[in-house]
Design a protein around this motif. Structure first.
Motif, PDB file in Angstrom:
ATOM      1  N   ASP A 308      -8.750   0.683 -10.032  1.00 24.45           N
ATOM      2  CA  ASP A 308      -7.916   0.912  -8.844  1.00 24.45           C
ATOM      3  C   ASP A 308      -8.724   1.645  -7.781  1.00 24.45           C
ATOM      4  N   TRP A 309      -9.472   2.657  -8.224  1.00 20.04           N
ATOM      5  CA  TRP A 309     -10.303   3.422  -7.279  1.00 20.04           C
ATOM      6  C   TRP A 309     -11.349   2.510  -6.650  1.00 20.04           C
ATOM      7  N   LEU A 310     -11.947   1.635  -7.455  1.00 24.14           N
ATOM      8  CA  LEU A 310     -12.973   0.739  -6.940  1.00 24.14           C
ATOM      9  C   LEU A 310     -12.389  -0.207  -5.898  1.00 24.14           C
ATOM     10  N   GLU A 311     -11.202  -0.769  -6.158  1.00 25.80           N
ATOM     11  CA  GLU A 311     -10.575  -1.652  -5.171  1.00 25.80           C
ATOM     12  C   GLU A 311     -10.295  -0.908  -3.870  1.00 25.80           C
ATOM     13  N   MET A 312      -9.795   0.317  -3.988  1.00 25.62           N
ATOM     14  CA  MET A 312      -9.538   1.126  -2.799  1.00 25.62           C
ATOM     15  C   MET A 312     -10.833   1.396  -2.049  1.00 25.62           C
ATOM     16  N   ARG A 313     -11.879   1.661  -2.791  1.00 22.80           N
ATOM     17  CA  ARG A 313     -13.175   1.977  -2.187  1.00 22.80           C
ATOM     18  C   ARG A 313     -13.757   0.769  -1.462  1.00 22.80           C
ATOM     19  N   LEU A 314     -13.589  -0.425  -2.027  1.00 23.66           N
ATOM     20  CA  LEU A 314     -14.091  -1.623  -1.357  1.00 23.66           C
ATOM     21  C   LEU A 314     -13.409  -1.818  -0.008  1.00 23.66           C
ATOM     22  N   GLY A 315     -12.127  -1.474   0.066  1.00 19.32           N
ATOM     23  CA  GLY A 315     -11.434  -1.545   1.344  1.00 19.32           C
ATOM     24  C   GLY A 315     -12.039  -0.600   2.365  1.00 19.32           C
ATOM     25  N   ALA A 316     -12.377   0.611   1.920  1.00 19.37           N
ATOM     26  CA  ALA A 316     -12.984   1.585   2.832  1.00 19.37           C
ATOM     27  C   ALA A 316     -14.369   1.121   3.277  1.00 19.37           C
ATOM     28  N   LEU A 317     -15.130   0.523   2.370  1.00 15.04           N
ATOM     29  CA  LEU A 317     -16.465   0.031   2.727  1.00 15.04           C
ATOM     30  C   LEU A 317     -16.360  -1.127   3.715  1.00 15.04           C
ATOM     31  N   ALA A 318     -15.375  -1.990   3.517  1.00 17.42           N
ATOM     32  CA  ALA A 318     -15.176  -3.105   4.454  1.00 17.42           C
ATOM     33  C   ALA A 318     -14.827  -2.581   5.837  1.00 17.42           C
ATOM     34  N   ALA A 319     -13.953  -1.576   5.884  1.00 16.50           N
ATOM     35  CA  ALA A 319     -13.576  -0.980   7.167  1.00 16.50           C
ATOM     36  C   ALA A 319     -14.759  -0.305   7.831  1.00 16.50           C
ATOM     37  N   GLY A 320     -15.724   0.125   7.025  1.00 21.86           N
ATOM     38  CA  GLY A 320     -16.918   0.783   7.557  1.00 21.86           C
ATOM     39  C   GLY A 320     -18.009  -0.175   7.974  1.00 21.86           C
ATOM     40  N   GLY A 321     -17.756  -1.474   7.852  1.00 18.69           N
ATOM     41  CA  GLY A 321     -18.713  -2.443   8.370  1.00 18.69           C
ATOM     42  C   GLY A 321     -19.715  -2.986   7.372  1.00 18.69           C
ATOM     43  N   ILE A 322     -19.541  -2.704   6.089  1.00 16.20           N
ATOM     44  CA  ILE A 322     -20.449  -3.258   5.082  1.00 16.20           C
ATOM     45  C   ILE A 322     -20.237  -4.768   4.984  1.00 16.20           C
ATOM     46  N   GLU A 323     -21.321  -5.507   4.786  1.00 11.44           N
ATOM     47  CA  GLU A 323     -21.275  -6.968   4.773  1.00 11.44           C
ATOM     48  C   GLU A 323     -20.196  -7.493   3.820  1.00 11.44           C
ATOM     49  N   GLN A 324     -19.329  -8.352   4.328  1.00 10.22           N
ATOM     50  CA  GLN A 324     -18.239  -8.894   3.528  1.00 10.22           C
ATOM     51  C   GLN A 324     -18.763  -9.729   2.371  1.00 10.22           C
ATOM     52  N   SER A 325     -19.864 -10.437   2.595  1.00  7.00           N
ATOM     53  CA  SER A 325     -20.411 -11.285   1.533  1.00  7.00           C
ATOM     54  C   SER A 325     -20.829 -10.458   0.327  1.00  7.00           C
ATOM     55  N   GLU A 326     -21.321  -9.243   0.558  1.00  2.83           N
ATOM     56  CA  GLU A 326     -21.716  -8.368  -0.541  1.00  2.83           C
ATOM     57  C   GLU A 326     -20.478  -7.827  -1.260  1.00  2.83           C
ATOM     58  N   LEU A 327     -19.491  -7.393  -0.498  1.00 11.44           N
ATOM     59  CA  LEU A 327     -18.278  -6.838  -1.097  1.00 11.44           C
ATOM     60  C   LEU A 327     -17.517  -7.885  -1.898  1.00 11.44           C
ATOM     61  N   GLU A 328     -17.575  -9.138  -1.463  1.00 11.29           N
ATOM     62  CA  GLU A 328     -16.874 -10.202  -2.192  1.00 11.29           C
ATOM     63  C   GLU A 328     -17.468 -10.417  -3.583  1.00 11.29           C
ATOM     64  N   LEU A 329     -18.765 -10.138  -3.748  1.00  8.65           N
ATOM     65  CA  LEU A 329     -19.379 -10.269  -5.070  1.00  8.65           C
ATOM     66  C   LEU A 329     -18.791  -9.261  -6.051  1.00  8.65           C
ATOM     67  N   VAL A 330     -18.376  -8.119  -5.535  1.00 10.41           N
ATOM     68  CA  VAL A 330     -17.741  -7.094  -6.376  1.00 10.41           C
ATOM     69  C   VAL A 330     -16.262  -7.418  -6.561  1.00 10.41           C
ATOM     70  N   ALA A 331     -15.587  -7.643  -5.459  1.00 11.63           N
ATOM     71  CA  ALA A 331     -14.140  -7.898  -5.514  1.00 11.63           C
ATOM     72  C   ALA A 331     -13.826  -9.114  -6.384  1.00 11.63           C
ATOM     73  N   GLY A 332     -14.689 -10.116  -6.339  1.00  9.65           N
ATOM     74  CA  GLY A 332     -14.456 -11.322  -7.122  1.00  9.65           C
ATOM     75  C   GLY A 332     -14.598 -11.124  -8.616  1.00  9.65           C
ATOM     76  N   ARG A 333     -15.141  -9.992  -9.027  1.00 13.32           N
ATOM     77  CA  ARG A 333     -15.303  -9.716 -10.466  1.00 13.32           C
ATOM     78  C   ARG A 333     -14.204  -8.814 -11.001  1.00 13.32           C
ATOM     79  N   ILE A 334     -13.456  -8.148 -10.141  1.00 11.38           N
ATOM     80  CA  ILE A 334     -12.499  -7.146 -10.611  1.00 11.38           C
ATOM     81  C   ILE A 334     -11.392  -7.784 -11.446  1.00 11.38           C
ATOM     82  N   GLY A 335     -10.917  -8.972 -11.077  1.00  8.21           N
ATOM     83  CA  GLY A 335      -9.880  -9.632 -11.874  1.00  8.21           C
ATOM     84  C   GLY A 335     -10.343  -9.887 -13.299  1.00  8.21           C
ATOM     85  N   HIS A 336     -11.579 -10.329 -13.456  1.00  4.39           N
ATOM     86  CA  HIS A 336     -12.138 -10.544 -14.800  1.00  4.39           C
ATOM     87  C   HIS A 336     -12.194  -9.216 -15.548  1.00  4.39           C
ATOM     88  N   TRP A 337     -12.651  -8.168 -14.874  1.00  5.04           N
ATOM     89  CA  TRP A 337     -12.758  -6.855 -15.528  1.00  5.04           C
ATOM     90  C   TRP A 337     -11.386  -6.332 -15.948  1.00  5.04           C
TER      91      TRP A 337
END
Length: 371
Positions: A308-337
């Protein structure tokens, strides 16, 4: 100038560039036990910056070139894996990814014939002989030493999450430790192992490293084995806390998340320091429970499930301008985890299905996504 006041040059790098080191075990195809097959690999590839020896002859270190995206780095890792695997096939051996081998004993491993390793053995004795452990190191380019220290300070309270999502060392010499990441409990026994420290700036780090060298505590900065450290020769911040992940997909998500946090940290102004006692507690929780544990949010001190913390953190990183393509590599694995957890849980599940360790290790290799 006293030895403790010496200057350490930081070779500045292009911010956000990426390099990855992975420590692979060489195992017998049939028994799954570690075998000293690495020298055959080095004999075949010759002197190489990409495929290198490690402390034991049952380890091959694979290093990427410099990249500007996680996907490019993982593509190179795959090519290097394929190259090494082809050579090992002629030795009836294969590569295995885990933070510890499920059964092989450190006493049975042959030490690589190298002067540096001989010095380490003389100095550290039993501590270094137990280093039958395997990690992934992610290097992020930093423009200068002061930026590197600021980023390291910012990442200190986030480091336990890196450990939680990579945790993949539940077994030690045939025994289930009850931990998700037993590897760091071996590493932290060194005087310069474990968590790094907060520093004021690059000069403060220079003083620290200089004191250690002046007192014969280390030979060079390379002997500082903190779970995150500046690497002045490369001009990077090196995140070393992660276990070797259980699969290619987990590896890709781990690298992308470390890079995203490091890039954000470069551009974050000074934030209030989190007390080391809280960081240590979260580090322990990650070691014990992995990604399905509960952590203390280091910024609000509320209890939260790690994912849950990681998902929240990815939202903050996206809002901070981190490349979406990089964040999607993480977000796309959370469901499996969420459904299957990570490497440590996978090992336990495979052991429950394949009670004999050779069959379990074969299944680990079949499911890792690299072959």
């Amino acid at each position: 100038m006293s030895e403790s006041m010496r200057t350490i040059a930081f070779q500045d790098s292009s911010p956000g560039t990426l390099g990855v080191e992975m420590e692979w075990m060489t195992v017998d195809i049939n028994s799954g036990e570690q075998v000293p097959a690495a020298p055959a690999v080095f004999a075949a590839v010759g002197e190489s910056a990409r495929i290198k020896p490690e402390l034991f002859t049952s380890t091959v270190e694979i290093n990427t070139d410099i990249h500007r995206s996680t996907s490019a780095a993982v593509d190179e890792l795959q090519a290097l894996y394929d190259q090494v695997s082809q050579i090992l096939g002629g030795q009836h051996a294969a590569l295995l990814s885990a933070g510890t081998h499920p059964t092989s004993h450190w006493r049975d491993q042959q030490v690589t014939d190298d002067q540096r390793y001989a010095r380490l053995l003389e100095r550290l004795q039993w501590m270094v002989r137990r280093f039958n452990i395997f990690g992934i190191h992610v290097h992020i380019g930093m423009p200068d030493g002061d930026t590197c220290i600021r980023a390291m300070n910012h990442l200190l309270p986030i480091m336990p999450v890196f450990l939680a999502i990579s945790a993949n060392s539940p077994f030690w010499q045939g025994e289930d430790t009850g931990l998700s990441a037993s590897r760091i409990k071996v590493f932290e026994g060194l005087s310069q192992g474990g968590m790094p420290f907060y520093f004021e700036n690059w000069r403060d780090f220079e003083h620290c490293a200089g004191r250690l060298q002046a007192t014969d505590s280390i030979d060079s900065v390379r002997d500082i084995w903190w779970e995150m450290r500046p690497h002045p020769d490369f001009g990077t911040l090196e995140v070393r806390i992660g276990d070797m992940p259980g699969s290619r997909a987990d590896t890709q998500a781990y690298i992308a998340y470390v890079r995203a946090e490091a890039m954000a940290a470069m551009h974050t102004e000074a934030v209030p320091r989190v007390h080391p006692s809280l960081i240590r507690e979260n580090r322990w929780r990650a070691c014990r429970y992995g990604m399905h544990g509960t952590m203390i949010d280091p910024f609000t001190e509320r209890l939260m499930p790690v994912l849950d913390w990681l998902e929240m953190r990815l939202g903050a990183l996206a809002a901070g301008g981190i490349e979406q393509s990089e964040l999607e590599l993480v977000a796309g694995r959370i469901g499996h985890w969420r459904k299957h957890a990570g490497g440590a849980a996978m090992q336990r599940q495979l052991h429950a299905t394949h009670a004999a360790f050779p069959a379990m290790i074969a299944a680990m290799r079949e499911q890792d996504g690299w072959s």
